[in-house]
Enzyme design. Structure first.
Site, PDB file in Angstrom:
ATOM      1  N   GLN A 172     -10.630  16.206  53.239  1.00  0.00           N
ATOM      2  CA  GLN A 172     -11.792  16.526  53.602  1.00  0.00           C
ATOM      3  C   GLN A 172     -12.055  16.785  55.230  1.00  0.00           C
ATOM      4  OE1 GLN A 172     -13.125  12.615  51.540  1.00  0.00           O
ATOM      5  NE2 GLN A 172     -14.597  13.769  50.867  1.00  0.00           N
ATOM      6  N   HIS A 179     -12.974  21.266  52.720  1.00  0.00           N
ATOM      7  CA  HIS A 179     -14.130  21.675  53.472  1.00  0.00           C
ATOM      8  C   HIS A 179     -13.881  22.566  54.625  1.00  0.00           C
ATOM      9  CE1 HIS A 179     -16.408  17.506  52.356  1.00  0.00           C
ATOM     10  NE2 HIS A 179     -16.271  18.354  51.399  1.00  0.00           N
TER      11      HIS A 179
END
Ligand SMILES: [Zn+2]
Length: 286
Positions: free
Chosen positions: A111, A129
């Protein structure tokens, strides 16, 4: 490392034993979060806004619809980039690279947007992300390097933000409004539009569907799912824990403090990643 409530050194060792046993079985898919990079001096980005901020996170809506908000984002990000650029992988990142080199991992999903997994030796990292090391043009879709943008911004803004470190020694590039307004943004190298966005997923923006499906595929083929340094507060990561749990794939979590996934975890180690992961890697790759 500790475990609540009656944990002592013996209990902590037991949890690490259980973790080592699980990881030794191989095909481990890692899901990492901000907690893995805090030892590298990267602030918790939470949702990958990509700008060094402590207060209001940038949303996709503000970034795309509010030119002034976008302008200020880039001004702060220009100053904050020095900290990102200077960050180095820590012992936790290197331990993940070692586990992968030893053939124990089935995939690495992060992430984080800081690129430190890759710098720490991990390969084929899925950046859930996105990554701060590149930009995407909202007008023409061109993807370009952030380093190149940084050079152009330096040329357009000689001396800008030079004293911000003195104002904010913790690296939070919170600049006065008048200073922000003096920042000069540059355009896309291909189409010329002032529409560059860091290639990261903002709050209010969805992760591209093909990327999500790729991650689900990794998780579904995993021997176990190993969560590192994430409180799992955002669904974009938590959904992989739910999927693994539903399929009966063991879930292990190493994090400082409680996480949303604790009830789904088969193994839980509450301790600093910079200590737990090198110990784990030493046991399994030594
Ligand atoms: Zn463009």
């Amino acid at each position: 490392m500790t475990a609540a409530p009656a944990a002592g050194p013996r209990a902590a060792a037991t949890f690490l034993d259980a973790l080592a046993d699980l990881v030794a079985e191989g095909d481990v898919v890692v899901l990492s979060g901000a907690g893995l990079s805090t030892d590298s001096g990267i602030p918790d980005y939470r949702g990958a806004s990509g700008s060094l901020r402590r207060h209001t996170p940038m949303t996709y809506q503000t970034f795309t619809r509010d030119p002034r908000g976008r302008h200020r984002y880039w001004a702060r990000s220009f100053v904050g980039w020095r900290q990102i650029r200077g960050a180095r992988p820590n012992a936790g990142h290197r331990a993940v690279g070692d586990l992968q080199a030893a053939g124990l991992l089935g995939g690495v999903i992060t992430q984080n947007v800081d690129g430190l997994h890759q710098a720490g030796g991990a390969r084929d990292v899925v950046e859930l992300h996105g990554g701060l090391d590149r930009t995407v043009c909202l007008h023409c879709g061109d993807v370009a390097s952030r380093a190149g943008l940084d050079e152009r911004l330096h040329e357009a803004n000689p001396g800008f933000g030079r004293h911000s470190d003195e104002v904010n020694p913790d690296g939070d590039a919170e600049l006065p409004e008048a200073v922000l307004d003096g920042f000069v943004m540059v355009g896309c190298l291909v189409c010329g539009e002032e529409a560059l966005k860091p290639d990261v997923v903002f709050f209010g923006e969805t992760v591209p569907r093909d990327r999500v499906e790729h991650c689900f595929g990794l998780v579904e083929g995993a021997g176990s799912l190993l969560v590192l340094g994430s409180s799992l507060t955002v669904m974009s990561g938590y959904r992989f824990v739910l999927r693994a749990s539903r399929l009966g794939i063991p879930v292990a979590i190493v994090n400082v403090g409680a996480t949303r996934g604790d009830a789904k975890a088969d193994v839980r180690v509450d301790g600093p990643l910079g200590e737990v992961l090198p110990e784990l890697a030493a046991r399994l790759t030594g």
